[in-house]
Design a protein around this motif. Structure first.
Motif, PDB file in Angstrom:
ATOM      1  N   PHE B   5      24.180 -42.906 -61.590  1.00 35.52           N
ATOM      2  CA  PHE B   5      22.865 -43.648 -62.908  1.00 35.52           C
ATOM      3  C   PHE B   5      22.003 -44.031 -62.955  1.00 35.52           C
ATOM      4  O   PHE B   5      20.989 -44.402 -62.707  1.00 35.52           O
ATOM      5  CB  PHE B   5      23.331 -45.056 -62.984  1.00 35.52           C
ATOM      6  N   ASP B  10      22.396 -44.300 -68.525  1.00 35.55           N
ATOM      7  CA  ASP B  10      24.109 -44.482 -68.702  1.00 35.55           C
ATOM      8  C   ASP B  10      23.908 -45.882 -67.456  1.00 35.55           C
ATOM      9  O   ASP B  10      25.409 -46.889 -67.459  1.00 35.55           O
ATOM     10  CB  ASP B  10      24.557 -43.556 -67.712  1.00 35.55           C
ATOM     11  N   LEU B  11      23.215 -46.490 -67.011  1.00 37.07           N
ATOM     12  CA  LEU B  11      22.796 -47.462 -66.553  1.00 37.07           C
ATOM     13  C   LEU B  11      23.337 -49.113 -67.217  1.00 37.07           C
ATOM     14  O   LEU B  11      24.312 -49.846 -67.405  1.00 37.07           O
ATOM     15  CB  LEU B  11      21.387 -48.342 -65.318  1.00 37.07           C
ATOM     16  N   GLU B  14      27.363 -49.268 -68.830  1.00 38.09           N
ATOM     17  CA  GLU B  14      27.768 -49.913 -67.726  1.00 38.09           C
ATOM     18  C   GLU B  14      27.728 -51.198 -67.710  1.00 38.09           C
ATOM     19  O   GLU B  14      28.714 -52.403 -66.827  1.00 38.09           O
ATOM     20  CB  GLU B  14      27.704 -49.122 -66.337  1.00 38.09           C
TER      21      GLU B  14
END
Lengths: 355, 355
Positions: B5, B10-11, B14
């Motif tokens: 991440f 992207d983090l 998620e």
């Protein structure tokens, strides 16, 4: 600690000590003088209450074979902080003026605002402070539970129920809001709300928590005693609450006479009244119930109808039947005679209380 | 999970997955169709947000030497539920109509009541539902944190801070209520409120939680980076919030233009404006600030004064200085280059945001 709190008064006193000790431990975190009113409100609030939930939790522990351990009293006492949180929020939601004969927390902070001559809406300030204090106590309840000194394995075994109980409480309170908004449904829907909102978290789940802390795993007999005894006592507890909300003595309940009638609470008692009422009686109930200006005469008339329809007698009868069946279930539970006796005493105290 | 991440997007994605998964796990508990609106409101609410707090927590973990572990993302994501709880209660307390461009939760439930033609006060129903949903999320946040899959030793090391953070949040919000009621004090008192209410729990404590989960004990360098970097970014974060509340673009903030002015928020920006204002300017600010009917012209006049007094420029200057000092402190921290870079990126994102 060498006593086993066979006398409920002794347990009450010890629970009070633990609450005081926990709040004192938190005091430095709530340090500045401006925050003082939050702690003062909490101190006053915690001086009342019957400590029934800690009682069911403690005796669940003992029934599960737990011995004398200071940690269980601390863990059990944490349930009073949860209850305080729920009541403070409840009073905001119901716009209640009184709790246990004193101004409710939001009214207390409203008065602080007024007396201080501060800016803005005093009512909004009071509600905001009460929402925050309630949330703080919700957090503290969890903290006190987890830092009670109970071994991690015991806490881990009870944790899912501890979480579930609090989810049930919030959802049950929402169902209660809906029930009021819908203008009341059947007896069964009122029973469902009562069970979720209050019954489960007042009796069944505190008992289950104590049992799981001691036994540290789910067992069929635990579930049998929690449902057979705990759930029934919880329902009888709520039925008693309904009766007290209409017929309770203000000097004992700390609420104005007939307060539930003025608030228009759609309880099991009211559902039964309406289902048994003549068309004329039902009209009167619908007209008077929930009138914020309901006076003594109106309260008296509603009480009459609740008695005339047989709803009051039916509630008393149901309380007795639930209690009897609960005690029968208790007889069959594989627990010590001492725990059985204490839980029987708690069941009677929870269902024959006057406040 | 094989990615680390490094990209914040992207983090974010998620974190969203974990939130969705947790709420889906709870869904059966909130089963009946009547409870559906609670979950719908939550789903909508969680679709917004910048996920900054999970970011600081995740990168605290990585900075503390934690590796790729799905559990940390779940633990970090739980902070979004706490934030959702705080915002929902905050909107009730401020009587805010909008949040992220949509009706606030209490207004949403008020509308549900009105559309359904239910009995009683729709506003009271809306507030009650929002208080309950906020409390439910406070409970769920703790549950998601504890059931994240983090090892018990890691959770135990971070638990005191997890508890403290939530106590600080409630107390800080009460100080904020007081600050509004007092009609605003000095810049320093506004700074103290900002630090407690938002700064600590937005940046410093999420970062500290991640670090403690990874390192599992207090270390002097942890405290240095949490204060030297975290606290400064937190203050700059709140200074940016103050500026956005007055000068933010409604299309980006999801709040009406100048909303903080209409609400009469006593921020650091306003404290500085008043301390630098001429008597005439100060009169105008006191007259216009907090006027619920404040129109575009009034907002424009207040903005002018905030600019003329130099308060806006001073705020921007302070944001820059706090950010620079935070980044310098970060340089000195004994962490990997990757963590340093990600935390620097988060600090910039938190302080240069437009919503």
């Amino acid at each position: 600690m060498t006593t086993s709190f066979t006398r409920l008064d002794d347990l009450h006193t010890e629970v009070d000590h633990r609450l005081r000790a926990f709040v004192d431990r938190q005091r430095p975190l709530v340090g500045g003088p401006e925050l003082r009113p939050l702690l003062d409100a909490l101190d006053d609030f915690l001086s009342g209450g019957k400590r029934l939930r800690p009682g069911f939790c403690y005796w669940g522990w003992r029934a599960g074979g737990g011995g004398d351990d200071p940690a269980i009293v601390t863990a059990a006492a944490s349930l009073e902080l949860l209850q305080a949180s729920a009541l403070i929020h409840d009073d905001v939601m119901d716009a209640s003026d009184l709790r246990r004969g004193r101004p409710s927390v939001h009214r207390r902070f409203q008065a602080l605002h007024e007396e201080s001559g501060w800016q803005g809406s005093a009512a909004q300030f009071g509600e905001g402070a009460a929402v925050l204090l309630g949330s703080l106590l919700l957090v503290w309840s969890g903290e006190m539970w987890r830092t009670s000194g109970m071994p991690p394995e015991a806490l881990a075994a009870a944790e899912p129920v501890h979480d579930l109980m609090r989810t049930e409480l919030m959802c049950g309170q929402y169902l209660d809001l809906l029930e009021q908004a819908h203008g009341g449904g059947t007896f069964d829907s009122a029973l469902r709300v009562a069970l979720h909102k209050s019954g489960k978290y007042s009796v069944e789940q505190p008992l289950r928590l104590g049992l799981l802390l001691a036994v540290r795993r789910e067992e069929p007999w635990i579930d049998r005693v929690c449902v057979g005894y705990g759930q029934r006592v919880g329902i009888a507890f709520q039925l008693r609450d309904d009766v007290l909300g209409v017929f309770g003595d203000p000097a004992e309940t700390g609420k104005p006479a007939g307060d539930d009638l003025r608030e228009g609470k759609r309880t099991m008692l009211i559902a039964r009244t309406l289902s048994a009422a003549s068309p004329g009686q039902a009209d009167q109930v619908r007209r008077l119930l929930g009138d914020p200006a309901l006076d003594g005469e109106g309260v008296a008339r509603l009480r009459e109808i609740i008695e005339e329809t047989g709803a009051l007698a039916a509630s008393e009868e149901m309380i007795k039947r639930y209690l009897d069946d609960a005690l029968t279930a208790l007889e069959r539970a594989p627990i010590t005679a001492e725990a059985r006796e204490a839980l029987a005493g708690l069941a009677v105290a929870a269902t024959s209380r006057r406040s």
